[in-house]
Design an enzyme around this catalytic site. Sequence first.
Site, PDB file in Angstrom:
ATOM      1  N   CYS A  74      -6.108   0.471  -8.712  1.00  0.00           N
ATOM      2  CA  CYS A  74      -6.489   1.769  -8.149  1.00  0.00           C
ATOM      3  C   CYS A  74      -7.394   1.502  -6.947  1.00  0.00           C
ATOM      4  O   CYS A  74      -8.491   0.956  -7.110  1.00  0.00           O
ATOM      5  CB  CYS A  74      -7.235   2.567  -9.219  1.00  0.00           C
ATOM      6  SG  CYS A  74      -7.813   4.184  -8.666  1.00  0.00           S
ATOM      7  N   CYS A 193      -2.518   3.768  -2.059  1.00  0.00           N
ATOM      8  CA  CYS A 193      -2.799   4.342  -3.380  1.00  0.00           C
ATOM      9  C   CYS A 193      -1.631   3.909  -4.266  1.00  0.00           C
ATOM     10  O   CYS A 193      -0.468   4.016  -3.846  1.00  0.00           O
ATOM     11  CB  CYS A 193      -2.872   5.862  -3.275  1.00  0.00           C
ATOM     12  SG  CYS A 193      -2.854   6.707  -4.880  1.00  0.00           S
TER      13      CYS A 193
HETATM   14  N1  DGL Z   1      -3.893   5.472  -7.934  1.00  0.00           N
HETATM   15  C1  DGL Z   1      -5.162   5.633  -7.360  1.00  0.00           C
HETATM   16  C2  DGL Z   1      -5.364   4.779  -6.120  1.00  0.00           C
HETATM   17  O1  DGL Z   1      -4.741   3.765  -5.971  1.00  0.00           O
HETATM   18  C3  DGL Z   1      -5.873   6.937  -7.313  1.00  0.00           C
HETATM   19  C4  DGL Z   1      -5.170   8.243  -7.493  1.00  0.00           C
HETATM   20  C5  DGL Z   1      -6.127   9.373  -7.852  1.00  0.00           C
HETATM   21  O2  DGL Z   1      -6.438   9.475  -9.021  1.00  0.00           O
HETATM   22  O3  DGL Z   1      -6.545  10.119  -6.971  1.00  0.00           O
HETATM   23  O4  DGL Z   1      -6.187   5.084  -5.290  1.00  0.00           O
END
Ligand code: DGL
Length: 264
Positions: A74, A193
């Site tokens: 993340c 993301c």
């Molecule tokens: N998947 C996450 C990232 O790589 C974040 C998504 C979220 O919860 O806003 O930043």
Amino acid sequence: MSSSAPIGVFDSGLGGISVVRQIVKDMPDEQVLYFGDSANAPYGTKTPEQVRALSFAIMERFVVQGVKAVVIACNTATSAAVNDLREQYDIPIIGMEPALKVACDRGDVPSDPHHIPQRVIVAATPLTLRERKFAKLMERFDSDNEIFKEPCPDLVEIVESGQLDNHQLVMDTLHHYFDRYDLNRIDSVVLGCTHFVFYRDYFRELLPDRAAIIDGNEGTVRHLRVVLESLGALAPEGAAGGVKLANSDPSERIAALSHSLLTR
Ligand code: DGL
């Protein structure tokens, strides 16, 4: 640390499953314990303090489970929490950041001594793009390249709500974010993301052929391998690798969605 211990991988929700897929592909001997925090998703519209607190809670869970390393799958949690987590825990922690370097390095062509300035859109969450970590990354590249920051929170929601196969909805959403650009002049889009990696085919449909679509998943798993190797902690060759998926949202819907994303 036992080399046969599992690797903990977490995300705000389902996006990190795209990273797990890469681990399964490149490091099939490893056991992965995945934790998606869908009950608290999205992280990208929260404050850094909130995301830090949630990340610490997940880390505690992994400590109890005896993981040998943690991948923060993340970009948002990495920007908000990786430094504090590393200070607090001895376990190796692999974070993620938008693969801006990969995008900008495309301007270094061996046959041309000059760097060819790259026009790059970084699609990520609002928090990732606001945080100091990303500002520092930008500083390294924005004097030689043109970099556009595009926060796309709706792309997180579409994955979490199980609407990734809704072609009309996804394309409308992409047009909403990207129609303001002259895409014919863009060299690459960075998927900053982990949720966005599931949109690769849609981005391909949106973008002209000359524009590259870049994500950090392969690089992250390469880094994970190097770290484990340097510690003598890679799973023994031929070990029975596998993935266990867990989520803070205990619903059957999230379990089914998680499995379908893993095998997609
Ligand atoms: N998947 C996450 C990232 O790589 C974040 C998504 C979220 O919860 O806003 O930043």
